[in-house]
Design an enzyme around this catalytic site. Sequence first.
Site, short mmCIF file in Angstrom:
data_model
loop_
_atom_site.label_atom_id
_atom_site.label_comp_id
_atom_site.label_asym_id
_atom_site.label_seq_id
_atom_site.Cartn_x
_atom_site.Cartn_y
_atom_site.Cartn_z
N THR A 148 -16.03 -44.56 -26.39
CA THR A 148 -15.78 -46.01 -26.33
C THR A 148 -16.14 -46.64 -24.98
O THR A 148 -16.01 -46.01 -23.95
CB THR A 148 -14.27 -46.21 -26.56
OG1 THR A 148 -13.92 -45.58 -27.78
CG2 THR A 148 -13.85 -47.66 -26.59
N ARG A 155 -11.39 -45.43 -41.22
CA ARG A 155 -10.48 -45.13 -40.10
C ARG A 155 -10.67 -46.20 -39.01
O ARG A 155 -11.78 -46.58 -38.66
CB ARG A 155 -10.80 -43.76 -39.53
CG ARG A 155 -9.95 -43.34 -38.32
CD ARG A 155 -10.66 -43.62 -37.01
NE ARG A 155 -9.92 -43.08 -35.86
CZ ARG A 155 -10.21 -43.37 -34.60
NH1 ARG A 155 -11.19 -44.18 -34.31
NH2 ARG A 155 -9.52 -42.84 -33.62
N VAL A 156 -9.56 -46.67 -38.47
CA VAL A 156 -9.60 -47.64 -37.38
C VAL A 156 -8.82 -47.06 -36.20
O VAL A 156 -7.74 -46.49 -36.38
CB VAL A 156 -8.96 -48.98 -37.83
CG1 VAL A 156 -8.84 -49.95 -36.65
CG2 VAL A 156 -9.80 -49.61 -38.95
N GLY A 157 -9.39 -47.18 -35.01
CA GLY A 157 -8.73 -46.63 -33.82
C GLY A 157 -7.97 -47.69 -33.04
O GLY A 157 -7.55 -48.73 -33.58
N ASP A 158 -7.78 -47.43 -31.75
CA ASP A 158 -6.97 -48.30 -30.90
C ASP A 158 -7.71 -49.52 -30.36
O ASP A 158 -7.09 -50.48 -29.90
CB ASP A 158 -6.43 -47.50 -29.71
CG ASP A 158 -7.56 -46.87 -28.89
OD1 ASP A 158 -8.54 -46.38 -29.50
OD2 ASP A 158 -7.48 -46.86 -27.65
N THR A 199 -9.31 -45.94 -23.43
CA THR A 199 -10.21 -45.19 -24.28
C THR A 199 -9.67 -43.77 -24.45
O THR A 199 -8.82 -43.34 -23.68
CB THR A 199 -11.62 -45.15 -23.71
OG1 THR A 199 -12.46 -44.43 -24.61
CG2 THR A 199 -11.66 -44.44 -22.36
N GLY A 200 -10.18 -43.08 -25.45
CA GLY A 200 -9.70 -41.72 -25.69
C GLY A 200 -9.26 -41.59 -27.15
O GLY A 200 -9.78 -42.28 -28.03
N LEU A 201 -8.31 -40.74 -27.36
CA LEU A 201 -7.84 -40.48 -28.73
C LEU A 201 -7.07 -41.71 -29.25
O LEU A 201 -5.92 -41.94 -28.90
CB LEU A 201 -6.93 -39.25 -28.74
CG LEU A 201 -6.40 -38.81 -30.11
CD1 LEU A 201 -7.53 -38.35 -31.01
CD2 LEU A 201 -5.38 -37.69 -29.93
N GLY A 202 -7.74 -42.49 -30.09
CA GLY A 202 -7.20 -43.78 -30.51
C GLY A 202 -5.83 -43.69 -31.13
O GLY A 202 -4.95 -44.53 -30.86
N1 GLY Z 1 -10.61 -44.86 -28.55
C1 GLY Z 1 -11.48 -45.17 -29.61
C2 GLY Z 1 -11.05 -44.67 -30.91
O1 GLY Z 1 -10.25 -43.74 -31.00
O2 GLY Z 1 -11.51 -45.20 -31.89
#
Ligand code: GLY
Length: 303
Positions: free
Chosen positions: A169, A196-199, A218-221
């Site tokens: 990201t 799927r939708v992230g952060d 950014t990272g694990l959403g």
């Molecule tokens: N940080 C972006 C996502 O997990 O989608």
Amino acid sequence: MSIVIVHGGVETSSSLQFREVLRAAALAGHGALEAGLLDAAEEAVKILEESPLFNAGYGSVLNRDGDVEMDASIMDGTTGKFGAVAAIRSVSHPVSVARLVLEETPHVLLAGQGATDFALTRGFLPVDSRSPGMVETWQRARDRAKQGLSQETSPFTGLPPDSAKPCDTVGCVVFHDGRLAAASSTGGSFMKIPGRVGDTPIPGAGIFASPNCATACTGLGEAFIETLTANYVDSLVKKGLHPQEAAEKAMARLGERRAGAVGGIIVADHQGRFGAAHNSRSFPVALLVKGGLSESFIPRKLN
Ligand code: GLY
């Protein structure tokens, strides 16, 4: 006094090629500041969406079915106005669609086909966002899966180690004369389930801007959503912490609450102070203060 910070994501290469695009993005953001803070944040992110090097726009990772679905958002700290798109397809600049949502609709978030249709009816041209490098990476991963071969993948981008380019990201925070804004854009995680939708498009999770500070994560959403990390950073700065301290504390909290969660954070506050922290192998950023690029700013790496 103005500050533009852009990041290219966790695990993204910090080599010169990547740093040059990040610098160009920061300069583009600064060049647009006269038009407004949202213009600055949008223009910076657009440069990164155009590059095949970053996991956003044209460089986006592919989902399980080999398609690109992107999330993006933009937030005005002064007004608290927010606009975002989720799982949007076939547009070159999701961040610009997010800005249109903010400015020209009564909504804050459009998702899926509705987001894509909205963009196309507003004059965005349909594009193929699949870069050759990502298609190749997806085909290799799919072939291995078909053969029943498992492959180690990055826990945050989901990319296998043989991917054309590890990347993640992108995001931007802007400060100008006491006002703040933030923007972010992503292709999400590799091989994600479609939809799927992230952060990135969730205010308070991957992004937040207030009169107090602007944050892009950014990272694990999923971990950033469950911990509302961007909102947490804002609350720490409001309590009086320096943005650098706030970024580090928020990264530590993320690690405590979600074991193994990897991420990075950039922050600027209303006094023109800034900070950045991460717990990944790399987290390239570019910083521009008063129009001048700073070469010495390195985000703090936590263990
Ligand atoms: N940080 C972006 C996502 O997990 O989608």
